[in-house]
Design an enzyme around this catalytic site. Structure first.
Site, mmCIF file in Angstrom:
data_model
loop_
_atom_site.group_PDB
_atom_site.id
_atom_site.type_symbol
_atom_site.label_atom_id
_atom_site.label_comp_id
_atom_site.label_asym_id
_atom_site.label_seq_id
_atom_site.Cartn_x
_atom_site.Cartn_y
_atom_site.Cartn_z
ATOM 1 N N HIS A 227 -10.169 -5.204 -3.370
ATOM 2 C CA HIS A 227 -8.837 -5.435 -2.794
ATOM 3 C C HIS A 227 -8.967 -5.792 -1.329
ATOM 4 O O HIS A 227 -9.736 -5.178 -0.595
ATOM 5 C CB HIS A 227 -7.943 -4.201 -2.950
ATOM 6 C CG HIS A 227 -8.576 -2.917 -2.506
ATOM 7 N ND1 HIS A 227 -9.488 -2.223 -3.288
ATOM 8 C CD2 HIS A 227 -8.449 -2.204 -1.362
ATOM 9 C CE1 HIS A 227 -9.881 -1.153 -2.639
ATOM 10 N NE2 HIS A 227 -9.283 -1.109 -1.462
ATOM 11 N N GLY B 141 -15.579 3.438 3.396
ATOM 12 C CA GLY B 141 -14.430 4.228 2.962
ATOM 13 C C GLY B 141 -13.752 3.669 1.735
ATOM 14 O O GLY B 141 -12.649 4.110 1.391
ATOM 15 N N GLN B 142 -14.362 2.700 1.059
ATOM 16 C CA GLN B 142 -13.734 2.161 -0.158
ATOM 17 C C GLN B 142 -13.476 3.295 -1.144
ATOM 18 O O GLN B 142 -14.417 3.986 -1.555
ATOM 19 C CB GLN B 142 -14.622 1.093 -0.821
ATOM 20 C CG GLN B 142 -13.948 0.500 -2.071
ATOM 21 C CD GLN B 142 -14.799 -0.545 -2.796
ATOM 22 O OE1 GLN B 142 -15.925 -0.826 -2.402
ATOM 23 N NE2 GLN B 142 -14.243 -1.104 -3.856
ATOM 24 N N ASP C 255 0.852 -1.194 0.000
ATOM 25 C CA ASP C 255 0.000 0.000 0.000
ATOM 26 C C ASP C 255 0.888 1.244 0.000
ATOM 27 O O ASP C 255 1.887 1.307 0.709
ATOM 28 C CB ASP C 255 -0.934 -0.003 1.214
ATOM 29 C CG ASP C 255 -2.077 0.978 1.062
ATOM 30 O OD1 ASP C 255 -3.223 0.529 0.906
ATOM 31 O OD2 ASP C 255 -1.820 2.209 1.089
ATOM 32 N N ILE C 256 0.505 2.243 -0.786
ATOM 33 C CA ILE C 256 1.320 3.450 -0.930
ATOM 34 C C ILE C 256 1.255 4.324 0.333
ATOM 35 O O ILE C 256 2.155 5.140 0.561
ATOM 36 C CB ILE C 256 0.867 4.237 -2.188
ATOM 37 C CG1 ILE C 256 1.993 5.084 -2.742
ATOM 38 C CG2 ILE C 256 -0.378 5.048 -1.925
ATOM 39 C CD1 ILE C 256 1.700 5.628 -4.148
HETATM 40 P P1 AMP Z 1 -9.825 1.506 0.151
HETATM 41 O O1 AMP Z 1 -10.033 2.731 0.968
HETATM 42 O O2 AMP Z 1 -10.227 0.227 0.826
HETATM 43 O O3 AMP Z 1 -10.400 1.643 -1.248
HETATM 44 O O4 AMP Z 1 -8.252 1.376 -0.009
HETATM 45 C C1 AMP Z 1 -7.532 1.895 -1.077
HETATM 46 C C2 AMP Z 1 -6.080 1.765 -0.708
HETATM 47 O O5 AMP Z 1 -5.295 1.917 -1.874
HETATM 48 C C3 AMP Z 1 -5.600 2.800 0.309
HETATM 49 O O6 AMP Z 1 -5.060 2.148 1.446
HETATM 50 C C4 AMP Z 1 -4.532 3.581 -0.480
HETATM 51 O O7 AMP Z 1 -3.451 3.982 0.334
HETATM 52 C C5 AMP Z 1 -4.118 2.574 -1.530
HETATM 53 N N1 AMP Z 1 -3.565 3.135 -2.735
HETATM 54 C C6 AMP Z 1 -4.047 4.164 -3.461
HETATM 55 N N2 AMP Z 1 -3.285 4.381 -4.532
HETATM 56 C C7 AMP Z 1 -2.290 3.453 -4.500
HETATM 57 C C8 AMP Z 1 -1.164 3.166 -5.348
HETATM 58 N N3 AMP Z 1 -0.906 3.862 -6.450
HETATM 59 N N4 AMP Z 1 -0.340 2.143 -4.988
HETATM 60 C C9 AMP Z 1 -0.596 1.429 -3.873
HETATM 61 N N5 AMP Z 1 -1.636 1.648 -3.049
HETATM 62 C C10 AMP Z 1 -2.466 2.655 -3.354
#
Ligand code: AMP
Ligand code: ZN
Length: 119
Positions: free
Chosen positions: A105, A98-99, A35-36
């Site tokens: 994922h 919060g998705q 995760d970023i």
């Molecule tokens: P959600 O809130 O469950 O949709 O989670 C989305 C997740 O994706 C969050 O934890 C973000 O930090 C992560 N995220 C967003 N953009 C990226 C990216 N480019 N690379 C890796 N993780 C990401």
């Protein structure tokens, strides 16, 4: 929405290597990457390579894939060394969860004591 890949989808772009990510492992159907914005010392995302927008959009035919994703989440935890200390697998679905990314994922979180219940 589901299908092999969705044009503007961020995680489909990661699958296609059009957006960089720290990839942990992959197989034919599943990809695991860091995760970023990690919310714990270990924070890995596990996704299907085929686009499925959310759990609500998963079809009956995706049941095996969902099982593979869970096993991949376990593999990510073991490879990150938190199999014994423990970890949490989270699947956010829809607005109130919060998705933020509409490509299903699992979050794999661990490496610290996690709070319960989640906020
Ligand atoms: P959600 O809130 O469950 O949709 O989670 C989305 C997740 O994706 C969050 O934890 C973000 O930090 C992560 N995220 C967003 N953009 C990226 C990216 N480019 N690379 C890796 N993780 C990401
Ligand atoms: Zn996608």
């Amino acid at each position: 929405m589901s299908g092999p890949q969705a044009a503007g989808c961020l995680f489909c772009r990661i699958v296609r290597r059009e957006t960089p990510a720290k990839i942990l492992f992959e197989d034919e159907r599943v990809l695991a990457f860091e995760d970023i914005r990690p919310q714990a010392p270990v924070h890995v995302l596990v996704i299907p390579k085929a686009h499925v927008a959310s759990l609500n959009d998963a079809s009956e035919g995706s049941q095996a894939l969902l099982g593979e994703l869970l096993f991949a989440a376990r593999r990510a935890a073991l490879e990150k060394g938190i199999g014994e200390t423990g970890y949490r697998v989270v699947l956010n679905t829809g607005r109130d969860s919060g998705q933020a990314v509409s490509h299903i994922h699992f979050h794999v979180l661990g490496g610290r004591r996690l709070q319960w219940p989640p906020g």
